[in-house]
Design an enzyme around this catalytic site. Structure first.
Site, PDB file in Angstrom:
ATOM      1  N   ASP A  45       7.534   3.441  -9.836  1.00  0.00           N
ATOM      2  CA  ASP A  45       6.554   4.354  -9.246  1.00  0.00           C
ATOM      3  C   ASP A  45       6.782   5.744  -9.841  1.00  0.00           C
ATOM      4  OD1 ASP A  45       4.964   5.983  -7.690  1.00  0.00           O
ATOM      5  OD2 ASP A  45       5.472   4.997  -5.805  1.00  0.00           O
ATOM      6  N   LYS A  89       0.835  -1.199   0.000  1.00  0.00           N
ATOM      7  CA  LYS A  89       0.000   0.000   0.000  1.00  0.00           C
ATOM      8  C   LYS A  89       0.873   1.253   0.000  1.00  0.00           C
ATOM      9  CE  LYS A  89      -4.197   1.618   2.343  1.00  0.00           C
ATOM     10  NZ  LYS A  89      -3.897   3.048   2.314  1.00  0.00           N
ATOM     11  N   GLY A  90       0.346   2.339  -0.530  1.00  0.00           N
ATOM     12  CA  GLY A  90       1.106   3.584  -0.541  1.00  0.00           C
ATOM     13  C   GLY A  90       1.373   4.107   0.865  1.00  0.00           C
ATOM     14  N   ASN A 136       6.448  -2.242   8.889  1.00  0.00           N
ATOM     15  CA  ASN A 136       7.267  -1.045   9.078  1.00  0.00           C
ATOM     16  C   ASN A 136       6.593  -0.049  10.033  1.00  0.00           C
ATOM     17  OD1 ASN A 136       9.546   0.495   8.579  1.00  0.00           O
ATOM     18  ND2 ASN A 136       8.727   1.441   6.725  1.00  0.00           N
ATOM     19  N   LYS A 157       7.841   1.517   1.281  1.00  0.00           N
ATOM     20  CA  LYS A 157       8.365   0.542   0.312  1.00  0.00           C
ATOM     21  C   LYS A 157       9.738   0.949  -0.211  1.00  0.00           C
ATOM     22  CE  LYS A 157       5.038   0.885  -2.628  1.00  0.00           C
ATOM     23  NZ  LYS A 157       4.231   1.911  -1.926  1.00  0.00           N
ATOM     24  N   THR A 158       9.877   2.237  -0.535  1.00  0.00           N
ATOM     25  CA  THR A 158      11.132   2.689  -1.138  1.00  0.00           C
ATOM     26  C   THR A 158      12.302   2.546  -0.183  1.00  0.00           C
ATOM     27  OG1 THR A 158       9.974   4.237  -2.592  1.00  0.00           O
ATOM     28  CG2 THR A 158      12.306   4.654  -2.183  1.00  0.00           C
ATOM     29  N   THR A 159      12.109   2.933   1.064  1.00  0.00           N
ATOM     30  CA  THR A 159      13.179   2.782   2.053  1.00  0.00           C
ATOM     31  C   THR A 159      13.585   1.322   2.175  1.00  0.00           C
ATOM     32  OG1 THR A 159      12.367   4.694   3.297  1.00  0.00           O
ATOM     33  CG2 THR A 159      13.828   3.182   4.457  1.00  0.00           C
ATOM     34  N   GLU A 182      -1.799  -1.689  10.656  1.00  0.00           N
ATOM     35  CA  GLU A 182      -3.112  -1.052  10.681  1.00  0.00           C
ATOM     36  C   GLU A 182      -4.071  -1.895   9.853  1.00  0.00           C
ATOM     37  OE1 GLU A 182      -2.842   2.925   9.271  1.00  0.00           O
ATOM     38  OE2 GLU A 182      -1.612   3.627  10.957  1.00  0.00           O
ATOM     39  N   CYS A 204       4.617   8.042  27.331  1.00  0.00           N
ATOM     40  CA  CYS A 204       3.917   8.798  26.285  1.00  0.00           C
ATOM     41  C   CYS A 204       2.583   8.113  26.034  1.00  0.00           C
ATOM     42  CB  CYS A 204       4.770   8.849  25.018  1.00  0.00           C
ATOM     43  SG  CYS A 204       3.902   9.412  23.540  1.00  0.00           S
TER      44      CYS A 204
END
EC number: 3.6.4.-
Length: 342
Positions: free
Chosen positions: A68, A39-40, A272, A44-46, A245, A283
């Site tokens: 992409d 999913k966007g 990720n 993914k790129t990292t 998620e 926190c």
């Protein structure tokens, strides 16, 4: 008398979870094509750049290709790349290139055709032929890239793919191209008057319909060869990247099912941007986020017990530049150790 069926499973050993890293991918020397997708906005790129960095340490030559249109690998390495393989700064055997497969006949500027009615008609006819098979122009772009890449003899190619829909078209491009070329061959006589002018305009030299048909037919063996390799788990695998998620988990499941339909191997998932609360710095937001993510992580581990599931942390800074990518890439091989709990 035989023991009840339920008792047969009481002493059965628990299934050992698979190593939560990408070491299995790095160590599989037979792999030639590695796709990274999901999913966007999940990183993914990292992950694909980090994977390419690790592969460059054990392979002779590595190429990472961005399909992409956003072309984020230039941002990740902080270096401008183009549609020609370019050496990544700081590496001797790692190359990168960016392509935009969506560009095709339909994207050619209309101004080129305005002065010649014959050319204008030719463009419309070619667009009509392309529209008979949605995605053929995009697929032909993939086909040309594959033809070039195969000739360069890289040890392994990593694809940083666009979001899921584009990725599935990439994996299906051999089928689309075969169908599309078949359709174009059927109507080659109809478009013959325009082919020579179109080829000259596109810088392809003087070419008639039969010559064009011959060139298209030359592409098919390469397409079929790549198609066979894509379906060979010894040569191709797909790494799914997601976040913990609901929507991302749902998209990952859909992607894995589609990959199975395409006979594409996948046995690695990267989760990720995980939040790990620090005991010394309470926190409420981090605790709440961690609780939600833990719920979906548990679901993923139950659902994908036969997958290597790597868990990567949400960092307080961007992963940008070769040095930062190199540091982040180590997390693909060494499970992240969060701060100790209370």
């Amino acid at each position: 008398m035989a023991a009840p069926a339920d008792d047969e499973f009481e002493d059965a050993p628990d299934v050992e979870p698979l190593e939560p890293t990408l070491s299995n991918v790095i160590d599989q020397r037979s792999l030639r094509w590695i796709f990274v997708g999901g999913k966007g906005g999940v990183g993914k790129t990292t992950c694909s750049c980090s994977l390419a960095v690790q592969l460059s340490r054990v392979r002779e030559s590595v190429l990472i290709i961005s399909t992409d249109p956003a072309h984020n690998i230039s941002d990740a390495f902080d270096q401008k790349f183009s549609k020609v393989p370019t050496k990544v700064r700081g590496y001797d055997n790692l190359f990168a290139m960016e392509i935009d497969p969506s560009l095709g006949v339909a994207e050619l500027p209309d101004e080129i055709f305005e002065e010649d009615n014959m050319l204008s008609m030719g463009k419309k006819m070619m667009q009509e032929a392309m529209s008979a098979f949605p995605g053929i122009d995009e697929a032909m772009s993939y086909a040309e890239v594959m033809r070039l890449v195969k000739g360069m003899n890289f040890s392994v190619v990593v694809f940083d793919t666009a979001p899921t829909g584009h990725t599935l078209r990439l994996l299906n491009f051999p089928t689309i191209v075969e169908r599309g070329l078949g359709r174009l061959m059927q109507i080659k006589n109809q478009i013959s008057p325009f082919i020579s002018q179109m080829c000259n305009m596109l810088g392809l030299g003087d070419m008639n319909a039969d010559q064009l048909a011959s060139k298209l037919e030359e592409t098919l063996p390469v397409i079929r060869s790549v198609s066979e390799q894509f379906k060979d788990p010894e040569q191709t695998t797909f790494i799914c990247v997601c976040i913990a998620e609901f929507l991302s988990l749902y998209e990952t499941e859909r992607l894995i099912q589609e990959l199975a339909k395409c006979s594409i191997d996948t046995h690695n998932i990267i989760v990720n941007q995980l939040v790990f609360p620090e005991p010394e710095k309470p926190c409420r937001m981090c605790e709440a986020r961690h609780k939600i993510q833990s719920k979906y992580l548990d679901q993923m581990e139950d659902l994908y017990e036969d997958f290597h599931i790597a868990k990567l942390p949400l960092l307080p800074h961007e992963v940008r530049g070769a040095e930062n990518v190199n540091t982040f890439s180590k997390l693909l091989l060494e499970p992240y150790k969060p701060p100790s709990g209370k």
